[in-house]
Design an enzyme around this catalytic site. Structure first.
Site, PDB file in Angstrom:
ATOM      1  N   HIS A 150       0.807  -1.215   0.000  1.00 19.27           N
ATOM      2  CA  HIS A 150       0.000   0.000   0.000  1.00 19.27           C
ATOM      3  C   HIS A 150       0.848   1.277   0.000  1.00 19.27           C
ATOM      4  O   HIS A 150       0.307   2.393  -0.097  1.00 19.27           O
ATOM      5  CB  HIS A 150      -0.952   0.012   1.203  1.00 19.27           C
ATOM      6  CG  HIS A 150      -2.328   0.488   0.861  1.00 19.27           C
ATOM      7  ND1 HIS A 150      -2.558   1.504  -0.039  1.00 19.27           N
ATOM      8  CD2 HIS A 150      -3.557   0.097   1.295  1.00 19.27           C
ATOM      9  CE1 HIS A 150      -3.850   1.723  -0.139  1.00 19.27           C
ATOM     10  NE2 HIS A 150      -4.484   0.880   0.648  1.00 19.27           N
TER      11      HIS A 150
ATOM     12  N   ASP B 243      -2.629   1.573  -4.722  1.00 21.13           N
ATOM     13  CA  ASP B 243      -3.898   1.861  -4.065  1.00 21.13           C
ATOM     14  C   ASP B 243      -4.999   1.008  -4.680  1.00 21.13           C
ATOM     15  O   ASP B 243      -4.796   0.326  -5.698  1.00 21.13           O
ATOM     16  CB  ASP B 243      -4.241   3.346  -4.191  1.00 21.13           C
ATOM     17  CG  ASP B 243      -3.192   4.241  -3.541  1.00 21.13           C
ATOM     18  OD1 ASP B 243      -2.785   3.942  -2.404  1.00 21.13           O
ATOM     19  OD2 ASP B 243      -2.768   5.226  -4.184  1.00 21.13           O
TER      20      ASP B 243
END
Length: 442
Positions: free
Chosen positions: A413, A417
Protein backbone atom coordinates in the site's frame (compact mmCIF):
# COMPACT_ATOMS: atom_id res chain seq x y z
CA UNK A 1 57.84 -31.50 -1.13
CA UNK A 2 54.18 -32.27 -1.62
CA UNK A 3 51.76 -29.48 -0.76
CA UNK A 4 48.07 -29.55 0.09
CA UNK A 5 45.46 -27.14 -1.28
CA UNK A 6 42.59 -25.60 0.62
CA UNK A 7 39.23 -25.32 -1.13
CA UNK A 8 37.32 -22.37 0.28
CA UNK A 9 33.62 -21.53 0.27
CA UNK A 10 33.12 -19.36 -2.83
CA UNK A 11 30.76 -16.41 -3.13
CA UNK A 12 28.00 -18.06 -5.16
CA UNK A 13 25.98 -14.83 -5.41
CA UNK A 14 26.68 -11.15 -4.89
CA UNK A 15 24.75 -10.92 -1.62
CA UNK A 16 25.86 -14.32 -0.27
CA UNK A 17 27.98 -14.15 2.88
CA UNK A 18 27.66 -17.72 4.13
CA UNK A 19 26.35 -21.17 3.25
CA UNK A 20 25.68 -24.46 4.99
CA UNK A 21 27.28 -27.76 4.05
CA UNK A 22 24.33 -30.08 3.42
CA UNK A 23 26.14 -33.28 2.40
CA UNK A 24 29.64 -34.29 1.36
CA UNK A 25 29.73 -36.18 -1.94
CA UNK A 26 33.40 -37.08 -1.48
CA UNK A 27 35.19 -38.55 1.53
CA UNK A 28 38.86 -38.46 2.58
CA UNK A 29 40.85 -40.73 0.29
CA UNK A 30 38.59 -40.20 -2.73
CA UNK A 31 40.08 -38.92 -5.98
CA UNK A 32 38.67 -35.65 -7.30
CA UNK A 33 38.65 -34.34 -10.84
CA UNK A 34 38.62 -30.67 -11.76
CA UNK A 35 35.08 -29.21 -11.54
CA UNK A 36 33.72 -32.47 -10.07
CA UNK A 37 31.10 -31.82 -7.34
CA UNK A 38 32.51 -32.48 -3.89
CA UNK A 39 29.60 -31.42 -1.67
CA UNK A 40 26.10 -29.98 -1.64
CA UNK A 41 25.57 -26.59 -0.02
CA UNK A 42 22.48 -24.73 1.18
CA UNK A 43 22.24 -20.97 0.67
CA UNK A 44 19.49 -18.50 1.47
CA UNK A 45 18.23 -18.87 -2.10
CA UNK A 46 18.81 -22.38 -3.38
CA UNK A 47 20.66 -25.66 -2.94
CA UNK A 48 23.72 -26.14 -5.13
CA UNK A 49 26.58 -28.54 -5.79
CA UNK A 50 30.03 -27.14 -5.11
CA UNK A 51 32.63 -28.14 -7.75
CA UNK A 52 36.29 -28.70 -7.00
CA UNK A 53 38.73 -26.05 -8.18
CA UNK A 54 41.64 -28.50 -8.30
CA UNK A 55 42.43 -32.08 -9.26
CA UNK A 56 43.78 -34.49 -6.67
CA UNK A 57 42.78 -36.52 -3.64
CA UNK A 58 40.59 -35.35 -0.77
CA UNK A 59 42.71 -35.55 2.37
CA UNK A 60 40.68 -33.81 5.04
CA UNK A 61 37.19 -32.36 5.55
CA UNK A 62 37.25 -29.17 7.63
CA UNK A 63 33.49 -28.43 7.81
CA UNK A 64 31.06 -31.20 8.60
CA UNK A 65 27.53 -31.83 7.36
CA UNK A 66 25.02 -29.33 8.69
CA UNK A 67 27.64 -26.73 9.63
CA UNK A 68 27.46 -23.12 8.46
CA UNK A 69 30.57 -21.52 6.97
CA UNK A 70 31.35 -17.99 5.82
CA UNK A 71 32.47 -17.16 2.30
CA UNK A 72 36.24 -17.47 1.96
CA UNK A 73 36.64 -19.98 4.80
CA UNK A 74 38.37 -23.31 3.93
CA UNK A 75 36.03 -26.31 3.85
CA UNK A 76 38.43 -29.12 2.90
CA UNK A 77 42.01 -29.94 1.93
CA UNK A 78 42.95 -31.64 -1.33
CA UNK A 79 46.34 -33.11 -2.21
CA UNK A 80 47.39 -32.03 -5.67
CA UNK A 81 50.86 -33.64 -5.91
CA UNK A 82 51.61 -36.65 -8.09
CA UNK A 83 52.65 -39.04 -5.33
CA UNK A 84 49.37 -38.96 -3.44
CA UNK A 85 49.48 -42.26 -1.55
CA UNK A 86 52.81 -41.88 0.17
CA UNK A 87 52.14 -38.34 1.25
CA UNK A 88 48.68 -39.15 2.58
CA UNK A 89 50.12 -41.97 4.68
CA UNK A 90 52.84 -39.70 5.99
CA UNK A 91 50.29 -37.06 6.85
CA UNK A 92 48.17 -39.51 8.86
CA UNK A 93 51.25 -40.62 10.81
CA UNK A 94 52.77 -37.22 11.59
CA UNK A 95 49.86 -34.76 11.33
CA UNK A 96 52.49 -32.09 10.65
CA UNK A 97 51.36 -28.63 9.69
CA UNK A 98 53.05 -25.87 7.78
CA UNK A 99 51.37 -22.87 6.20
CA UNK A 100 52.46 -21.94 2.70
CA UNK A 101 51.70 -18.81 0.69
CA UNK A 102 48.70 -18.43 -1.58
CA UNK A 103 49.08 -19.95 -5.04
CA UNK A 104 48.42 -18.28 -8.39
CA UNK A 105 44.76 -19.29 -8.34
CA UNK A 106 44.19 -17.45 -5.07
CA UNK A 107 44.01 -20.69 -3.03
CA UNK A 108 46.38 -21.10 -0.09
CA UNK A 109 48.72 -24.09 0.12
CA UNK A 110 48.67 -25.64 3.60
CA UNK A 111 49.49 -28.80 5.52
CA UNK A 112 47.35 -30.59 8.05
CA UNK A 113 47.11 -29.26 11.56
CA UNK A 114 48.06 -31.44 14.50
CA UNK A 115 45.36 -30.00 16.75
CA UNK A 116 41.97 -30.66 15.20
CA UNK A 117 40.01 -30.10 18.41
CA UNK A 118 37.71 -32.56 20.14
CA UNK A 119 34.51 -32.91 18.08
CA UNK A 120 33.26 -36.20 19.55
CA UNK A 121 30.22 -34.54 21.11
CA UNK A 122 29.13 -32.71 17.97
CA UNK A 123 26.63 -34.55 15.75
CA UNK A 124 25.52 -33.43 12.30
CA UNK A 125 21.79 -33.46 11.41
CA UNK A 126 22.41 -36.40 9.06
CA UNK A 127 24.01 -38.44 11.87
CA UNK A 128 21.22 -37.54 14.31
CA UNK A 129 18.59 -38.54 11.76
CA UNK A 130 20.27 -41.89 11.07
CA UNK A 131 20.72 -42.57 14.78
CA UNK A 132 17.04 -41.82 15.44
CA UNK A 133 15.96 -44.15 12.62
CA UNK A 134 17.97 -47.06 14.08
CA UNK A 135 17.56 -46.11 17.78
CA UNK A 136 21.33 -45.79 18.27
CA UNK A 137 22.80 -44.20 21.39
CA UNK A 138 25.55 -42.00 19.91
CA UNK A 139 27.45 -41.86 23.21
CA UNK A 140 28.32 -45.55 22.78
CA UNK A 141 30.13 -44.98 19.46
CA UNK A 142 33.75 -44.16 18.69
CA UNK A 143 34.02 -41.57 15.89
CA UNK A 144 36.45 -41.88 13.00
CA UNK A 145 35.78 -38.42 11.57
CA UNK A 146 37.49 -35.09 12.08
CA UNK A 147 38.51 -34.65 15.74
CA UNK A 148 36.83 -37.93 16.69
CA UNK A 149 33.49 -36.84 15.28
CA UNK A 150 30.93 -39.57 14.61
CA UNK A 151 30.07 -39.97 10.92
CA UNK A 152 27.28 -41.74 9.07
CA UNK A 153 29.68 -44.60 8.35
CA UNK A 154 30.30 -45.02 12.07
CA UNK A 155 26.56 -45.29 12.76
CA UNK A 156 25.99 -47.76 9.91
CA UNK A 157 28.96 -49.85 11.02
CA UNK A 158 27.59 -50.00 14.56
CA UNK A 159 24.11 -50.97 13.36
CA UNK A 160 25.52 -53.99 11.49
CA UNK A 161 28.03 -54.96 14.20
CA UNK A 162 27.73 -58.02 16.51
CA UNK A 163 27.85 -55.65 19.50
CA UNK A 164 24.62 -54.00 18.38
CA UNK A 165 22.94 -57.37 17.84
CA UNK A 166 23.53 -58.24 21.51
CA UNK A 167 22.02 -54.98 22.76
CA UNK A 168 18.31 -54.76 23.71
CA UNK A 169 16.22 -52.65 21.34
CA UNK A 170 15.97 -48.96 22.20
CA UNK A 171 12.62 -47.16 22.30
CA UNK A 172 12.08 -45.11 19.18
CA UNK A 173 10.56 -41.68 18.88
CA UNK A 174 7.01 -41.47 17.64
CA UNK A 175 6.37 -39.22 14.65
CA UNK A 176 4.79 -35.87 15.30
CA UNK A 177 2.19 -36.39 12.56
CA UNK A 178 0.86 -39.69 11.28
CA UNK A 179 -1.57 -40.24 8.45
CA UNK A 180 -3.79 -43.19 7.73
CA UNK A 181 -2.90 -44.33 4.18
CA UNK A 182 -6.50 -45.48 3.74
CA UNK A 183 -7.78 -41.89 4.05
CA UNK A 184 -7.82 -40.26 0.62
CA UNK A 185 -6.75 -36.64 0.35
CA UNK A 186 -9.39 -34.20 -0.77
CA UNK A 187 -8.62 -32.88 -4.24
CA UNK A 188 -11.28 -30.34 -5.08
CA UNK A 189 -10.87 -28.13 -8.10
CA UNK A 190 -11.19 -29.37 -11.66
CA UNK A 191 -7.76 -28.24 -12.74
CA UNK A 192 -5.81 -30.52 -10.40
CA UNK A 193 -3.48 -32.88 -12.23
CA UNK A 194 -2.58 -35.01 -9.23
CA UNK A 195 -2.96 -35.21 -5.48
CA UNK A 196 -1.21 -32.37 -3.62
CA UNK A 197 2.05 -33.19 -1.88
CA UNK A 198 2.03 -33.38 1.91
CA UNK A 199 5.00 -32.68 4.19
CA UNK A 200 6.92 -35.63 5.62
CA UNK A 201 7.84 -34.55 9.15
CA UNK A 202 10.90 -36.30 10.52
CA UNK A 203 11.63 -36.06 14.24
CA UNK A 204 15.26 -36.11 15.35
CA UNK A 205 16.27 -37.12 18.83
CA UNK A 206 14.20 -38.87 21.48
CA UNK A 207 10.92 -38.07 23.17
CA UNK A 208 11.24 -36.24 26.48
CA UNK A 209 9.69 -38.31 29.30
CA UNK A 210 6.54 -36.68 30.60
CA UNK A 211 6.43 -34.15 27.77
CA UNK A 212 3.97 -34.41 24.88
CA UNK A 213 6.18 -32.56 22.43
CA UNK A 214 9.17 -32.98 20.13
CA UNK A 215 11.88 -30.72 18.81
CA UNK A 216 12.56 -30.29 15.07
CA UNK A 217 15.76 -28.55 13.99
CA UNK A 218 15.28 -25.47 11.78
CA UNK A 219 16.86 -26.02 8.37
CA UNK A 220 18.68 -23.15 6.60
CA UNK A 221 15.89 -23.04 4.00
CA UNK A 222 13.17 -22.78 6.66
CA UNK A 223 15.18 -20.13 8.52
CA UNK A 224 15.44 -18.07 5.32
CA UNK A 225 11.71 -18.39 4.66
CA UNK A 226 10.96 -17.21 8.21
CA UNK A 227 13.30 -14.23 7.86
CA UNK A 228 11.86 -13.14 4.51
CA UNK A 229 8.25 -13.52 5.64
CA UNK A 230 8.89 -11.54 8.82
CA UNK A 231 10.64 -8.83 6.81
CA UNK A 232 7.73 -8.66 4.37
CA UNK A 233 4.95 -8.30 6.94
CA UNK A 234 7.04 -5.93 9.10
CA UNK A 235 8.16 -3.50 6.39
CA UNK A 236 5.30 -3.72 3.87
CA UNK A 237 1.81 -2.43 4.72
CA UNK A 238 -0.22 -5.23 3.18
CA UNK A 239 -3.66 -4.70 1.66
CA UNK A 240 -5.77 -7.36 -0.04
CA UNK A 241 -8.46 -7.60 -2.69
CA UNK A 242 -10.17 -10.33 -4.74
CA UNK A 243 -12.06 -10.67 -8.00
CA UNK A 244 -14.18 -13.49 -9.44
CA UNK A 245 -13.61 -14.60 -13.04
CA UNK A 246 -15.72 -16.73 -15.38
CA UNK A 247 -13.26 -19.10 -17.09
CA UNK A 248 -15.78 -21.43 -18.71
CA UNK A 249 -14.42 -20.73 -22.20
CA UNK A 250 -10.87 -21.27 -20.95
CA UNK A 251 -11.82 -24.67 -19.52
CA UNK A 252 -13.38 -25.68 -22.85
CA UNK A 253 -10.31 -24.46 -24.76
CA UNK A 254 -7.83 -26.31 -22.55
CA UNK A 255 -9.86 -29.54 -22.58
CA UNK A 256 -9.81 -29.42 -26.36
CA UNK A 257 -6.05 -28.82 -26.66
CA UNK A 258 -4.45 -30.56 -23.66
CA UNK A 259 -4.15 -34.12 -25.05
CA UNK A 260 -2.70 -33.07 -28.39
CA UNK A 261 -0.41 -30.59 -26.65
CA UNK A 262 0.89 -33.29 -24.27
CA UNK A 263 1.68 -35.60 -27.19
CA UNK A 264 3.41 -32.84 -29.11
CA UNK A 265 5.39 -31.15 -26.32
CA UNK A 266 5.75 -33.89 -23.71
CA UNK A 267 4.43 -31.84 -20.78
CA UNK A 268 1.06 -30.64 -19.52
CA UNK A 269 -0.79 -27.57 -20.73
CA UNK A 270 -1.82 -26.04 -17.40
CA UNK A 271 -4.28 -23.29 -16.60
CA UNK A 272 -1.42 -21.39 -14.96
CA UNK A 273 0.16 -20.68 -18.36
CA UNK A 274 -3.05 -18.99 -19.58
CA UNK A 275 -3.28 -17.04 -16.33
CA UNK A 276 0.32 -15.83 -16.65
CA UNK A 277 -0.29 -14.65 -20.20
CA UNK A 278 -3.31 -12.67 -18.99
CA UNK A 279 -1.24 -11.18 -16.15
CA UNK A 280 1.74 -10.03 -18.24
CA UNK A 281 -0.62 -8.45 -20.78
CA UNK A 282 -2.29 -6.52 -17.94
CA UNK A 283 1.09 -5.44 -16.50
CA UNK A 284 1.91 -3.84 -19.85
CA UNK A 285 -1.20 -1.69 -19.43
CA UNK A 286 -0.44 -0.95 -15.76
CA UNK A 287 3.39 -1.03 -15.41
CA UNK A 288 3.26 0.39 -11.84
CA UNK A 289 2.27 -3.13 -10.75
CA UNK A 290 5.78 -4.24 -11.73
CA UNK A 291 7.66 -2.08 -9.22
CA UNK A 292 9.49 -1.95 -5.88
CA UNK A 293 9.72 0.59 -3.04
CA UNK A 294 13.10 2.36 -2.77
CA UNK A 295 12.53 4.71 0.22
CA UNK A 296 12.69 8.02 -1.67
CA UNK A 297 11.40 6.72 -5.02
CA UNK A 298 9.39 3.96 -6.67
CA UNK A 299 11.39 1.84 -9.10
CA UNK A 300 9.31 0.55 -12.02
CA UNK A 301 10.93 -2.49 -13.65
CA UNK A 302 11.12 -2.62 -17.44
CA UNK A 303 11.50 -6.40 -17.60
CA UNK A 304 8.52 -8.50 -16.54
CA UNK A 305 10.03 -11.45 -14.67
CA UNK A 306 7.39 -13.63 -13.03
CA UNK A 307 8.31 -15.33 -9.76
CA UNK A 308 6.51 -18.67 -9.64
CA UNK A 309 5.74 -20.03 -6.17
CA UNK A 310 6.58 -23.75 -6.08
CA UNK A 311 5.96 -25.77 -2.93
CA UNK A 312 7.94 -28.87 -2.02
CA UNK A 313 7.37 -31.22 0.89
CA UNK A 314 9.33 -29.05 3.31
CA UNK A 315 9.78 -25.59 1.78
CA UNK A 316 8.54 -22.99 -0.70
CA UNK A 317 10.77 -21.55 -3.43
CA UNK A 318 10.17 -18.87 -6.08
CA UNK A 319 12.03 -19.59 -9.33
CA UNK A 320 11.74 -16.88 -11.96
CA UNK A 321 10.45 -16.87 -15.54
CA UNK A 322 12.58 -14.19 -17.21
CA UNK A 323 10.99 -11.84 -19.78
CA UNK A 324 7.61 -13.53 -19.42
CA UNK A 325 5.95 -10.91 -21.63
CA UNK A 326 8.03 -12.13 -24.60
CA UNK A 327 6.73 -15.70 -24.36
CA UNK A 328 3.56 -17.22 -25.81
CA UNK A 329 1.24 -19.53 -23.88
CA UNK A 330 3.14 -22.67 -24.91
CA UNK A 331 6.43 -21.05 -23.90
CA UNK A 332 5.07 -20.14 -20.49
CA UNK A 333 3.75 -23.69 -20.01
CA UNK A 334 7.22 -25.01 -20.84
CA UNK A 335 8.85 -22.68 -18.31
CA UNK A 336 6.35 -23.64 -15.60
CA UNK A 337 6.96 -27.35 -16.17
CA UNK A 338 10.75 -27.00 -16.22
CA UNK A 339 11.02 -24.79 -13.13
CA UNK A 340 8.57 -26.91 -11.12
CA UNK A 341 10.50 -30.06 -12.01
CA UNK A 342 13.88 -28.50 -11.16
CA UNK A 343 12.51 -27.24 -7.84
CA UNK A 344 11.19 -30.62 -6.73
CA UNK A 345 14.39 -32.37 -7.89
CA UNK A 346 16.57 -29.83 -6.07
CA UNK A 347 18.30 -28.73 -9.27
CA UNK A 348 17.55 -25.00 -9.24
CA UNK A 349 20.50 -22.67 -9.78
CA UNK A 350 21.00 -19.24 -8.26
CA UNK A 351 20.22 -17.73 -11.67
CA UNK A 352 16.81 -19.44 -11.59
CA UNK A 353 15.98 -17.62 -8.35
CA UNK A 354 17.07 -14.08 -9.15
CA UNK A 355 15.45 -11.08 -10.84
CA UNK A 356 11.75 -11.63 -10.05
CA UNK A 357 9.50 -8.55 -10.32
CA UNK A 358 5.95 -9.92 -9.87
CA UNK A 359 4.84 -13.09 -8.05
CA UNK A 360 2.09 -15.51 -9.08
CA UNK A 361 0.97 -18.49 -7.04
CA UNK A 362 -1.24 -21.41 -8.09
CA UNK A 363 -2.87 -22.02 -4.72
CA UNK A 364 -5.76 -23.74 -6.49
CA UNK A 365 -3.44 -26.71 -7.05
CA UNK A 366 -4.37 -27.98 -3.58
CA UNK A 367 -8.02 -26.98 -3.68
CA UNK A 368 -7.88 -23.48 -2.17
CA UNK A 369 -10.66 -21.11 -3.23
CA UNK A 370 -9.56 -18.09 -1.17
CA UNK A 371 -6.16 -17.05 0.20
CA UNK A 372 -4.32 -14.02 1.56
CA UNK A 373 -0.77 -14.21 0.15
CA UNK A 374 2.24 -12.56 1.77
CA UNK A 375 4.16 -10.33 -0.64
CA UNK A 376 7.46 -11.68 -1.96
CA UNK A 377 9.78 -8.97 -0.61
CA UNK A 378 10.72 -6.48 -2.07
CA UNK A 379 8.11 -6.82 -4.84
CA UNK A 380 4.81 -4.91 -4.71
CA UNK A 381 2.30 -7.64 -5.57
CA UNK A 382 1.53 -11.31 -4.97
CA UNK A 383 -1.35 -12.72 -7.05
CA UNK A 384 -2.89 -16.14 -6.38
CA UNK A 385 -4.85 -18.24 -8.86
CA UNK A 386 -7.39 -20.23 -6.87
CA UNK A 387 -9.18 -23.47 -7.67
CA UNK A 388 -11.61 -23.53 -10.62
CA UNK A 389 -15.01 -24.74 -9.42
CA UNK A 390 -18.46 -24.97 -10.98
CA UNK A 391 -20.94 -22.49 -9.52
CA UNK A 392 -24.45 -21.29 -10.30
CA UNK A 393 -24.15 -17.84 -11.88
CA UNK A 394 -26.86 -15.38 -12.92
CA UNK A 395 -26.55 -14.41 -16.60
CA UNK A 396 -29.26 -12.24 -18.17
CA UNK A 397 -31.57 -12.99 -15.23
CA UNK A 398 -31.10 -16.73 -15.76
CA UNK A 399 -29.11 -19.20 -13.68
CA UNK A 400 -26.30 -21.02 -15.46
CA UNK A 401 -23.60 -23.41 -14.27
CA UNK A 402 -20.22 -21.83 -15.03
CA UNK A 403 -16.58 -22.57 -14.23
CA UNK A 404 -15.49 -19.81 -11.86
CA UNK A 405 -12.17 -18.90 -10.25
CA UNK A 406 -11.08 -16.33 -7.66
CA UNK A 407 -7.99 -14.17 -8.13
CA UNK A 408 -6.60 -12.89 -4.82
CA UNK A 409 -4.11 -10.02 -4.82
CA UNK A 410 -1.95 -8.72 -1.96
CA UNK A 411 -0.46 -5.27 -2.58
CA UNK A 412 2.14 -2.97 -1.08
CA UNK A 413 0.00 0.00 0.00
CA UNK A 414 3.03 2.32 -0.07
CA UNK A 415 3.12 1.91 -3.87
CA UNK A 416 -0.36 0.82 -4.90
CA UNK A 417 -3.90 1.86 -4.07
CA UNK A 418 -7.27 0.23 -4.51
CA UNK A 419 -8.13 2.09 -7.72
CA UNK A 420 -5.10 1.01 -9.72
CA UNK A 421 -5.24 -2.57 -8.37
CA UNK A 422 -8.95 -2.80 -9.11
CA UNK A 423 -8.36 -1.69 -12.68
CA UNK A 424 -5.47 -4.12 -13.02
CA UNK A 425 -7.58 -7.05 -11.81
CA UNK A 426 -10.39 -6.05 -14.13
CA UNK A 427 -7.93 -6.15 -17.04
CA UNK A 428 -6.69 -9.61 -15.98
CA UNK A 429 -10.34 -10.69 -15.76
CA UNK A 430 -11.04 -9.38 -19.27
CA UNK A 431 -7.99 -11.18 -20.63
CA UNK A 432 -8.97 -14.49 -19.03
CA UNK A 433 -12.58 -14.27 -20.16
CA UNK A 434 -11.51 -13.40 -23.71
CA UNK A 435 -9.98 -16.84 -24.31
CA UNK A 436 -11.96 -18.87 -26.88
CA UNK A 437 -11.52 -21.73 -29.33
CA UNK A 438 -9.64 -19.40 -31.69
CA UNK A 439 -6.93 -18.60 -29.13
CA UNK A 440 -3.43 -19.49 -30.39
CA UNK A 441 -0.91 -21.21 -28.13
CA UNK A 442 2.12 -20.38 -30.28
Amino acid sequence: MTSLTEIVMPQLAESLVSATIDKWLKQPGDSIEMYEPICEVLTDKVNAELPSTVRGKLVKILVGNGEKVDVGVPICIVETAEDLVETAQATEQTGAVQHAPTNAAGVSQVHLSEDDGDMRGRYSPAVQKLAAEHAVDLTRLQGTGLGGRITRKDVLAYVSSPERASQPPQPQSQPLVTMDPKIALRTTGIHLNDSPRTPAIEVEGRAIPGRGEYFIDITPTRETIATRMRQSVTEIPHAWTMIEVDVTNLVILRNKLKDEFKKREGFNLTYLAFMMKAVVSAIKDYPIMNSVWAVDKIVVKRDINLSLVVGTEDSVLTPVIKNADQKNIAGLAREVDELARKTREGKLTLSDMQGGTFTVNNTGAFGSILSYPIINYPQAVNLTFESIVKRPVVINDMIAVRSMVNLCLSLDHRILDGVICGRFLQRVKENLESYNLDTQLY
